[in-house]
Write a protein that holds these residues in place. Structure first.
Motif, PDB file in Angstrom:
ATOM      1  N   ARG A   1     -19.534  24.343  33.728  1.00 41.15           N
ATOM      2  CA  ARG A   1     -18.423  25.078  34.350  1.00 41.15           C
ATOM      3  C   ARG A   1     -17.883  24.304  35.566  1.00 41.15           C
ATOM      4  O   ARG A   1     -16.676  24.183  35.751  1.00 41.15           O
ATOM      5  N   HIS A   2     -18.780  23.751  36.380  1.00 40.94           N
ATOM      6  CA  HIS A   2     -18.354  23.015  37.573  1.00 40.94           C
ATOM      7  C   HIS A   2     -17.624  21.725  37.220  1.00 40.94           C
ATOM      8  O   HIS A   2     -16.738  21.298  37.962  1.00 40.94           O
ATOM      9  N   LEU A   3     -17.965  21.107  36.108  1.00 37.98           N
ATOM     10  CA  LEU A   3     -17.294  19.876  35.695  1.00 37.98           C
ATOM     11  C   LEU A   3     -15.810  20.104  35.425  1.00 37.98           C
ATOM     12  O   LEU A   3     -15.001  19.188  35.587  1.00 37.98           O
ATOM     13  N   ASP A   4     -15.458  21.317  35.027  1.00 42.20           N
ATOM     14  CA  ASP A   4     -14.066  21.645  34.698  1.00 42.20           C
ATOM     15  C   ASP A   4     -13.359  22.463  35.772  1.00 42.20           C
ATOM     16  O   ASP A   4     -12.241  22.910  35.570  1.00 42.20           O
ATOM     17  N   SER A   5     -14.016  22.674  36.898  1.00 46.95           N
ATOM     18  CA  SER A   5     -13.488  23.577  37.922  1.00 46.95           C
ATOM     19  C   SER A   5     -12.621  22.842  38.943  1.00 46.95           C
ATOM     20  O   SER A   5     -12.915  21.721  39.332  1.00 46.95           O
ATOM     21  N   ASP A   6     -11.570  23.526  39.398  1.00 47.00           N
ATOM     22  CA  ASP A   6     -10.752  22.990  40.488  1.00 47.00           C
ATOM     23  C   ASP A   6     -11.414  23.216  41.845  1.00 47.00           C
ATOM     24  O   ASP A   6     -11.091  22.543  42.812  1.00 47.00           O
TER      25      ASP A   6
END
Length: 157
Positions: A43-48
């Motif tokens: 989730r963090h890899l794709d988070s702004d």
């Protein structure tokens, strides 16, 4: 893995999905409690609002990672996690990751970076203090296992 050669330069870049296995493996070997899960990393890899960084040397030799959070409307970045492989500690991996976290925070116009660190983690405390972080608080029983935390902050202005 072989120790980091003295001549190797540490490079820090944004983590990619292909780093997920290495991220989870390092997380599990570095922390007994309060671990990020595979799903959280994904989730963090794709988070702004999150930035996952990896440190490497000699191409894709994975050495460490840092996770920093940026809250909308806040000018304070939060270093959530930093870890390096045991055999690379004291060889500039943590320093390179901290420099990259601070550069990313400045790029997002943050004026400070804050973090919490276990009060029994003398190596991490030394790293932060050497890099200009100052002690601003104490949290009793902060971690899952009951360990207390120190809170640190570095002004980026």
């Amino acid at each position: 893995m072989h120790p980091l050669p003295a001549s190797a330069s540490v490079r820090v870049r944004r983590a990619e999905l292909s780093d997920l296995d290495d991220l989870v493996t390092l997380e599990e070997s570095s922390f007994d409690t309060d671990r990020l899960s595979r799903a959280q990393y994904r989730r963090h890899l794709d988070s702004d609002s999150a930035l996952v960084l990896v440190a490497s040397a000699n191409h894709r030799n994975f050495l460490g990672t840092a996770v920093v959070f940026f809250r909308k409307g806040s000018r304070v970045a939060r270093l959530y996690s930093i870890a390096s492989k045991p055999e690379t500690r004291g060889k500039g991996v943590g320093a390179a990751l901290l420099d990259a976290v601070e550069a990313a925070a400045r790029q997002r116009r943050c004026h400070a970076v804050r973090l919490e660190v276990r009060d029994d983690n003398a190596g991490a405390v030394r790293l932060y203090e050497r890099h200009g972080y100052r002690h601003i608080g104490h949290y009793p029983h902060y971690y899952q296992d009951g360990t207390h935390a120190w809170r640190y902050e570095k002004s980026l202005d």
